[in-house]
Scaffold this motif. Structure first.
Motif, short mmCIF file in Angstrom:
data_model
loop_
_atom_site.label_atom_id
_atom_site.label_comp_id
_atom_site.label_asym_id
_atom_site.label_seq_id
_atom_site.Cartn_x
_atom_site.Cartn_y
_atom_site.Cartn_z
N ALA A 1 36.58 54.66 36.49
CA ALA A 1 37.75 53.82 36.25
C ALA A 1 37.31 52.38 36.05
N GLU A 2 38.01 51.69 35.18
CA GLU A 2 37.84 50.25 35.06
C GLU A 2 38.93 49.60 35.89
N VAL A 3 38.52 48.87 36.91
CA VAL A 3 39.43 48.39 37.94
C VAL A 3 39.61 46.88 37.84
N ASP A 4 40.86 46.45 37.83
CA ASP A 4 41.14 45.03 38.00
C ASP A 4 41.11 44.73 39.49
N PHE A 5 40.17 43.88 39.89
CA PHE A 5 39.96 43.54 41.30
C PHE A 5 40.92 42.43 41.70
N PHE A 6 41.57 42.60 42.85
CA PHE A 6 42.47 41.57 43.36
C PHE A 6 42.09 41.23 44.80
N CYS A 7 42.43 40.01 45.21
CA CYS A 7 41.93 39.49 46.48
C CYS A 7 42.99 39.38 47.57
N TYR A 8 44.19 39.83 47.34
CA TYR A 8 45.20 39.70 48.40
C TYR A 8 44.90 40.66 49.55
N THR B 1 37.68 35.34 41.66
CA THR B 1 37.99 36.75 41.81
C THR B 1 36.85 37.62 41.27
N VAL B 2 36.30 37.25 40.12
CA VAL B 2 35.16 37.99 39.56
C VAL B 2 33.96 37.89 40.51
N THR B 3 33.75 36.71 41.09
CA THR B 3 32.67 36.55 42.06
C THR B 3 32.88 37.46 43.26
N ALA B 4 34.11 37.54 43.75
CA ALA B 4 34.41 38.42 44.88
C ALA B 4 34.18 39.88 44.52
N ALA B 5 34.53 40.26 43.30
CA ALA B 5 34.29 41.64 42.86
C ALA B 5 32.79 41.94 42.85
N ALA B 6 32.00 40.98 42.36
CA ALA B 6 30.54 41.17 42.33
C ALA B 6 29.98 41.25 43.75
N CYS B 7 30.50 40.45 44.66
CA CYS B 7 30.01 40.43 46.03
C CYS B 7 30.38 41.70 46.79
N SER B 8 31.44 42.38 46.36
CA SER B 8 32.00 43.48 47.14
C SER B 8 31.08 44.69 47.24
N GLY B 9 30.22 44.87 46.25
CA GLY B 9 29.37 46.06 46.23
C GLY B 9 30.10 47.34 45.92
N MET B 10 31.35 47.24 45.47
CA MET B 10 32.18 48.42 45.20
C MET B 10 31.94 49.01 43.81
N PHE B 11 31.26 48.25 42.94
CA PHE B 11 31.26 48.61 41.53
C PHE B 11 29.86 48.86 40.98
N ALA B 12 29.79 49.82 40.07
CA ALA B 12 28.52 50.11 39.40
C ALA B 12 28.07 48.91 38.58
N PHE B 13 29.00 48.29 37.89
CA PHE B 13 28.70 47.04 37.18
C PHE B 13 29.99 46.28 36.92
N CYS C 1 33.07 53.31 39.61
CA CYS C 1 34.06 52.35 39.14
C CYS C 1 33.34 51.13 38.59
N ILE C 2 33.92 50.54 37.58
CA ILE C 2 33.48 49.24 37.10
C ILE C 2 34.63 48.27 37.30
N SER C 3 34.32 47.01 37.42
CA SER C 3 35.37 46.00 37.57
C SER C 3 35.46 45.18 36.30
N GLY C 4 36.65 45.13 35.73
CA GLY C 4 36.90 44.31 34.55
C GLY C 4 38.22 43.59 34.71
N ASN C 5 38.17 42.29 35.00
CA ASN C 5 39.40 41.56 35.26
C ASN C 5 39.99 40.99 33.97
N HIS C 6 41.28 41.25 33.79
CA HIS C 6 41.97 40.92 32.54
C HIS C 6 43.08 39.88 32.70
N PHE C 7 43.35 39.45 33.94
CA PHE C 7 44.55 38.67 34.20
C PHE C 7 44.24 37.30 34.79
#
Length: 275
Positions: A97-104, A162-174, A123-129
């Motif tokens: 899945a391509e996941v939009d990462f949110f920080c709330y 938000t993108v930095t937090a997604a990268a830090c999370s370790g949740m995503f393949a890339f 999962c990969i993270s791709g933020n669009h918003f």
């Protein structure tokens, strides 16, 4: 040349071809594997977004969810369908899945529970918003004109956080298309040097890869990320994977030769793929 893509979409989300058609095209190209990464967009206040009235009029409104329970059943059926289809191909098929990462508060825990329920391969993270009000609201990049310059700059900087937090999370393949929001006209007036450096540092610290995406060439005439940032990423030894972000069968492998040439020219040593 790379003979796979892990960033692809089918008509389960906003792609234009069926899973069957995407797998057949990958097989016809002689690929070794393919990852299907349809969109997972879950935000608690998504129906309160200023962009919601426009999203409601599209034929893909079902990809927007207010909680993960709304998305789980559909993704479970989609994953099962892909795995059954895969048996008919001499092709490794990965379900993602391509996941939009949110920080709330609570989002990460709910996402983790969703992943355990659905059993995705990656999962990969791709933020669009554009995030607004400390991430409590989101706005489609197409609606950036609704914001004044000060609020838009604030939203873009929060997007980087938000993108930095997604990268830090370790949740995503890339992490996908790092500077996707470069398509917003006002972007060119802002350097975001510190923000880009912070994202790169987060990728290094978490040992998370990122992509060189050819989608931007189709849409705006350039790769994501832009070359100066790509050079920084390569110098930091962040692993890179080439992505087409394909939404149609014709887009699978789009400009991979050009991407390979660019990575060779820039001296990229770290390439990423599933083992």
């Amino acid at each position: 040349m790379q003979k796979f893509s892990y960033h692809t979409h089918t008509d389960f989300s906003d792609g234009r071809n069926t899973p069957e058609e995407m797998l057949q095209q990958a097989a016809d190209l002689g690929w070794e594997e393919i990852g299907i990464s349809d969109h997972l967009i879950v935000h608690k206040n998504i129906r309160q977004s200023f962009s919601w009235p426009r999203w409601e009029k599209t034929d893909k409104i079902e990809i927007f969810h207010a909680d993960f329970s709304e998305a789980a059943d559909g993704f479970c059926r989609h994953a099962d369908h892909l795995r059954k289809l895969a048996r008919g191909y001499n092709l490794k098929v990965r379900v993602g899945a391509e996941v939009d990462f949110f920080c709330y508060d609570g989002w990460a825990e709910e996402f983790d529970a969703f992943c355990q329920q659905v059993g995705l391969d990656y999962c990969i993270s791709g933020n669009h918003f554009l995030p607004l009000n400390n991430g409590e609201q989101i706005l489609d990049a197409k609606d950036s004109g609704m914001l004044n310059q000060k609020d838009l700059e604030s939203a873009l900087r929060l997007h980087f956080a938000t993108v930095t937090a997604a990268a830090c999370s370790g949740m995503f393949a890339f992490i996908a298309h790092l500077d996707y929001l470069r398509k917003i006209p006002q972007w060119k007036d802002l350097a975001f040097t510190a923000e880009k450096t912070a994202v790169t540092a987060a990728l290094v610290k978490s040992a998370t890869a990122t992509e060189l995406s050819s989608k931007g060439i189709r849409k705006q005439g350039y790769f994501y990320p832009e070359e100066s940032w790509l050079k920084q990423i390569i110098a930091a030894d962040v692993p890179l994977v080439i992505s087409d972000d394909a939404h149609r069968i014709e887009e699978l492998g789009f400009e991979f030769e050009q991407a390979e040439a660019l990575l060779q020219q820039l001296g990229c040593r770290q390439r990423w793929h599933f083992k």
